[in-house]
Design a protein around this motif. Structure first.
Motif, PDB file in Angstrom:
ATOM      1  N   GLU A  41       0.699  -1.136  -0.074  1.00  0.00           N
ATOM      2  CA  GLU A  41      -0.117   0.010  -0.057  1.00  0.00           C
ATOM      3  C   GLU A  41       0.861   1.261  -0.106  1.00  0.00           C
ATOM      4  O   GLU A  41       2.024   1.157   0.412  1.00  0.00           O
ATOM      5  CB  GLU A  41      -0.976   0.026   1.279  1.00  0.00           C
ATOM      6  CG  GLU A  41      -1.858  -1.228   1.153  1.00  0.00           C
ATOM      7  CD  GLU A  41      -2.787  -1.220   2.537  1.00  0.00           C
ATOM      8  OE1 GLU A  41      -2.652  -0.291   3.147  1.00  0.00           O
ATOM      9  OE2 GLU A  41      -3.519  -2.026   2.470  1.00  0.00           O
ATOM     10  N   TYR A  42       0.175   2.301  -0.449  1.00  0.00           N
ATOM     11  CA  TYR A  42       1.029   3.614  -0.524  1.00  0.00           C
ATOM     12  C   TYR A  42       1.183   3.856   0.785  1.00  0.00           C
ATOM     13  O   TYR A  42       0.440   3.890   1.832  1.00  0.00           O
ATOM     14  CB  TYR A  42       0.250   4.634  -1.293  1.00  0.00           C
ATOM     15  CG  TYR A  42       0.745   6.088  -1.170  1.00  0.00           C
ATOM     16  CD1 TYR A  42       1.819   6.266  -2.175  1.00  0.00           C
ATOM     17  CD2 TYR A  42       0.451   7.176  -0.434  1.00  0.00           C
ATOM     18  CE1 TYR A  42       2.251   7.433  -2.338  1.00  0.00           C
ATOM     19  CE2 TYR A  42       0.915   8.397  -0.555  1.00  0.00           C
ATOM     20  CZ  TYR A  42       1.897   8.651  -1.568  1.00  0.00           C
ATOM     21  OH  TYR A  42       2.371   9.706  -1.615  1.00  0.00           O
ATOM     22  N   GLN A  43       2.651   4.756   1.220  1.00  0.00           N
ATOM     23  CA  GLN A  43       3.303   4.980   2.395  1.00  0.00           C
ATOM     24  C   GLN A  43       3.262   6.532   2.118  1.00  0.00           C
ATOM     25  O   GLN A  43       4.232   7.114   1.438  1.00  0.00           O
ATOM     26  CB  GLN A  43       4.030   4.234   2.830  1.00  0.00           C
ATOM     27  CG  GLN A  43       3.938   2.887   2.886  1.00  0.00           C
ATOM     28  CD  GLN A  43       3.068   2.579   4.058  1.00  0.00           C
ATOM     29  OE1 GLN A  43       2.904   3.094   5.282  1.00  0.00           O
ATOM     30  NE2 GLN A  43       2.174   1.581   3.807  1.00  0.00           N
ATOM     31  N   TYR A  44       2.618   7.436   3.171  1.00  0.00           N
ATOM     32  CA  TYR A  44       2.940   8.691   3.313  1.00  0.00           C
ATOM     33  C   TYR A  44       4.304   8.816   4.024  1.00  0.00           C
ATOM     34  O   TYR A  44       4.516   8.153   4.971  1.00  0.00           O
ATOM     35  CB  TYR A  44       1.893   9.401   3.978  1.00  0.00           C
ATOM     36  CG  TYR A  44       0.718   9.564   3.067  1.00  0.00           C
ATOM     37  CD1 TYR A  44       0.424  10.591   2.144  1.00  0.00           C
ATOM     38  CD2 TYR A  44      -0.490   8.761   3.344  1.00  0.00           C
ATOM     39  CE1 TYR A  44      -0.707  10.694   1.397  1.00  0.00           C
ATOM     40  CE2 TYR A  44      -1.634   8.717   2.474  1.00  0.00           C
ATOM     41  CZ  TYR A  44      -1.649   9.753   1.531  1.00  0.00           C
ATOM     42  OH  TYR A  44      -2.822   9.977   0.959  1.00  0.00           O
ATOM     43  N   PRO A  45       5.023   9.845   3.808  1.00  0.00           N
ATOM     44  CA  PRO A  45       6.152  10.280   4.278  1.00  0.00           C
ATOM     45  C   PRO A  45       6.199  10.452   5.937  1.00  0.00           C
ATOM     46  O   PRO A  45       5.022  10.998   6.341  1.00  0.00           O
ATOM     47  CB  PRO A  45       6.995  11.443   3.850  1.00  0.00           C
ATOM     48  CG  PRO A  45       6.226  11.669   2.502  1.00  0.00           C
ATOM     49  CD  PRO A  45       4.796  10.906   2.607  1.00  0.00           C
ATOM     50  N   PRO A  53       8.388  17.314  -3.073  1.00  0.00           N
ATOM     51  CA  PRO A  53       8.033  17.377  -4.491  1.00  0.00           C
ATOM     52  C   PRO A  53       8.397  16.191  -5.176  1.00  0.00           C
ATOM     53  O   PRO A  53       7.751  15.887  -6.092  1.00  0.00           O
ATOM     54  CB  PRO A  53       8.453  18.866  -4.965  1.00  0.00           C
ATOM     55  CG  PRO A  53       9.356  19.387  -3.805  1.00  0.00           C
ATOM     56  CD  PRO A  53       9.095  18.736  -2.652  1.00  0.00           C
ATOM     57  N   THR A  54       9.432  15.518  -4.663  1.00  0.00           N
ATOM     58  CA  THR A  54      10.364  14.396  -5.526  1.00  0.00           C
ATOM     59  C   THR A  54       9.264  13.082  -4.835  1.00  0.00           C
ATOM     60  O   THR A  54       9.487  12.188  -5.560  1.00  0.00           O
ATOM     61  CB  THR A  54      11.570  14.203  -5.121  1.00  0.00           C
ATOM     62  OG1 THR A  54      11.940  14.171  -3.915  1.00  0.00           O
ATOM     63  CG2 THR A  54      12.148  15.520  -5.699  1.00  0.00           C
ATOM     64  N   TYR A  55       8.503  13.178  -3.986  1.00  0.00           N
ATOM     65  CA  TYR A  55       7.886  12.028  -3.563  1.00  0.00           C
ATOM     66  C   TYR A  55       6.583  11.883  -4.428  1.00  0.00           C
ATOM     67  O   TYR A  55       5.752  12.694  -4.345  1.00  0.00           O
ATOM     68  CB  TYR A  55       7.552  12.167  -2.026  1.00  0.00           C
ATOM     69  CG  TYR A  55       7.318  10.775  -1.246  1.00  0.00           C
ATOM     70  CD1 TYR A  55       8.245  10.251  -0.815  1.00  0.00           C
ATOM     71  CD2 TYR A  55       6.065  10.360  -1.352  1.00  0.00           C
ATOM     72  CE1 TYR A  55       7.911   8.891  -0.033  1.00  0.00           C
ATOM     73  CE2 TYR A  55       5.656   9.339  -0.434  1.00  0.00           C
ATOM     74  CZ  TYR A  55       6.501   8.438   0.046  1.00  0.00           C
ATOM     75  OH  TYR A  55       6.525   7.293   0.626  1.00  0.00           O
ATOM     76  N   PRO A  56       6.293  10.654  -4.897  1.00  0.00           N
ATOM     77  CA  PRO A  56       5.144  10.306  -6.016  1.00  0.00           C
ATOM     78  C   PRO A  56       3.891  10.489  -4.900  1.00  0.00           C
ATOM     79  O   PRO A  56       3.849   9.890  -3.616  1.00  0.00           O
ATOM     80  CB  PRO A  56       5.389   8.768  -6.064  1.00  0.00           C
ATOM     81  CG  PRO A  56       6.239   8.247  -5.231  1.00  0.00           C
ATOM     82  CD  PRO A  56       7.038   9.156  -4.637  1.00  0.00           C
ATOM     83  N   GLU A  60       0.329   8.646  -8.688  1.00  0.00           N
ATOM     84  CA  GLU A  60       1.363   8.321  -9.492  1.00  0.00           C
ATOM     85  C   GLU A  60       1.823   6.919  -8.791  1.00  0.00           C
ATOM     86  O   GLU A  60       2.363   5.987  -9.464  1.00  0.00           O
ATOM     87  CB  GLU A  60       2.463   9.152  -9.204  1.00  0.00           C
ATOM     88  CG  GLU A  60       2.232  10.430  -9.957  1.00  0.00           C
ATOM     89  CD  GLU A  60       3.180  11.516  -9.361  1.00  0.00           C
ATOM     90  OE1 GLU A  60       3.239  12.487 -10.421  1.00  0.00           O
ATOM     91  OE2 GLU A  60       3.773  11.473  -8.492  1.00  0.00           O
ATOM     92  N   TYR A  61       1.742   6.655  -7.628  1.00  0.00           N
ATOM     93  CA  TYR A  61       2.415   5.246  -6.896  1.00  0.00           C
ATOM     94  C   TYR A  61       1.523   4.132  -7.521  1.00  0.00           C
ATOM     95  O   TYR A  61       2.112   3.115  -8.065  1.00  0.00           O
ATOM     96  CB  TYR A  61       2.360   5.356  -5.442  1.00  0.00           C
ATOM     97  CG  TYR A  61       2.766   4.050  -4.756  1.00  0.00           C
ATOM     98  CD1 TYR A  61       3.837   3.674  -4.604  1.00  0.00           C
ATOM     99  CD2 TYR A  61       1.683   3.184  -4.449  1.00  0.00           C
ATOM    100  CE1 TYR A  61       4.381   2.490  -4.055  1.00  0.00           C
ATOM    101  CE2 TYR A  61       1.828   1.962  -3.626  1.00  0.00           C
ATOM    102  CZ  TYR A  61       3.406   1.576  -3.592  1.00  0.00           C
ATOM    103  OH  TYR A  61       3.527   0.319  -2.959  1.00  0.00           O
ATOM    104  N   ASP A  62       0.342   4.366  -7.432  1.00  0.00           N
ATOM    105  CA  ASP A  62      -0.790   3.422  -7.744  1.00  0.00           C
ATOM    106  C   ASP A  62      -0.641   2.946  -9.280  1.00  0.00           C
ATOM    107  O   ASP A  62      -0.408   1.770  -9.632  1.00  0.00           O
ATOM    108  CB  ASP A  62      -2.137   3.906  -7.646  1.00  0.00           C
ATOM    109  CG  ASP A  62      -3.205   2.830  -7.936  1.00  0.00           C
ATOM    110  OD1 ASP A  62      -3.471   2.065  -7.375  1.00  0.00           O
ATOM    111  OD2 ASP A  62      -3.826   3.123  -9.176  1.00  0.00           O
ATOM    112  N   ALA A  63      -0.419   4.042 -10.196  1.00  0.00           N
ATOM    113  CA  ALA A  63      -0.226   3.684 -11.478  1.00  0.00           C
ATOM    114  C   ALA A  63       1.203   2.880 -11.746  1.00  0.00           C
ATOM    115  O   ALA A  63       1.257   2.058 -12.673  1.00  0.00           O
ATOM    116  CB  ALA A  63      -0.295   5.136 -12.475  1.00  0.00           C
ATOM    117  N   LEU A  64       2.323   3.386 -11.233  1.00  0.00           N
ATOM    118  CA  LEU A  64       3.482   2.739 -11.280  1.00  0.00           C
ATOM    119  C   LEU A  64       3.562   1.050 -10.798  1.00  0.00           C
ATOM    120  O   LEU A  64       3.917   0.454 -11.245  1.00  0.00           O
ATOM    121  CB  LEU A  64       4.704   3.461 -10.301  1.00  0.00           C
ATOM    122  CG  LEU A  64       6.022   2.907 -10.385  1.00  0.00           C
ATOM    123  CD1 LEU A  64       6.619   2.678 -11.840  1.00  0.00           C
ATOM    124  CD2 LEU A  64       7.108   3.483  -9.488  1.00  0.00           C
TER     125      LEU A  64
END
Length: 152
Positions: A41-45, A53-56, A60-64
């Motif tokens: 699952e996506y993880q927030y910083p 700005p460089t963190y997806p 974007e993460y889902d698509a990748l």
């Protein structure tokens, strides 16, 4: 005997080899195959008030991860096509791959889960890989665990 077989892969060499054996097994049994990849699952910083700005971003993460999953499932799909086996794919998001696989197999009305004894975690586990162990503990349908040793 088995109409629909779920074959998970994590894209590792051992997992892919087991998945390809699963397709051969499905062909021998005239079964349909559902190839599955489970992405974390996506993880927030952590400890950051705003996302750098460089963190997806989550989309974007889902698509990748969907793209990565399809790349990992591509050899399985190709083997299924060559063997004349009906194939569909499923990309899941979960921090517990074993639980996601067991749940998806039930939701998809699978008769069997065919998976490798080890995947990305490799041969470091004493008996079985952690995902395989989790699936065996949670699953209500048969699980065929295929053991492949790494080629040298």
């Amino acid at each position: 005997m088995f109409n629909k077989i779920m074959i998970p892969t994590d894209g590792s060499e051992l997992s892919t080899a087991a998945a390809l054996e699963g397709v051969a097994f499905a062909a021998d049994n005239h079964s349909e195959v559902i190839g599955v990849y489970v992405a974390p699952e996506y993880q927030y910083p952590v400890y950051v008030e705003i996302i750098p700005p460089t963190y997806p971003i989550e989309e974007e993460y889902d698509a990748l991860m969907r793209k990565v999953g399809m790349e990992y499932l591509q050899p399985v799909q190709k083997a299924a096509q060559e063997a004349g086996v009906q194939f569909s794919s499923l990309i899941l998001f979960s921090n517990s791959a074993g639980a996601a696989i067991a749940e998806a197999a039930q939701e998809q009305n699978c008769d069997l889960i065919f998976m490798g004894s080890h995947g990305r975690s490799g041969l470091g586990q004493l008996l079985l890989g952690s995902v395989t162990t989790k699936v065996l503990n949670l699953c209500q349908i048969p699980v065929l665990v295929h053991h492949i040793t790494k080629k040298k």
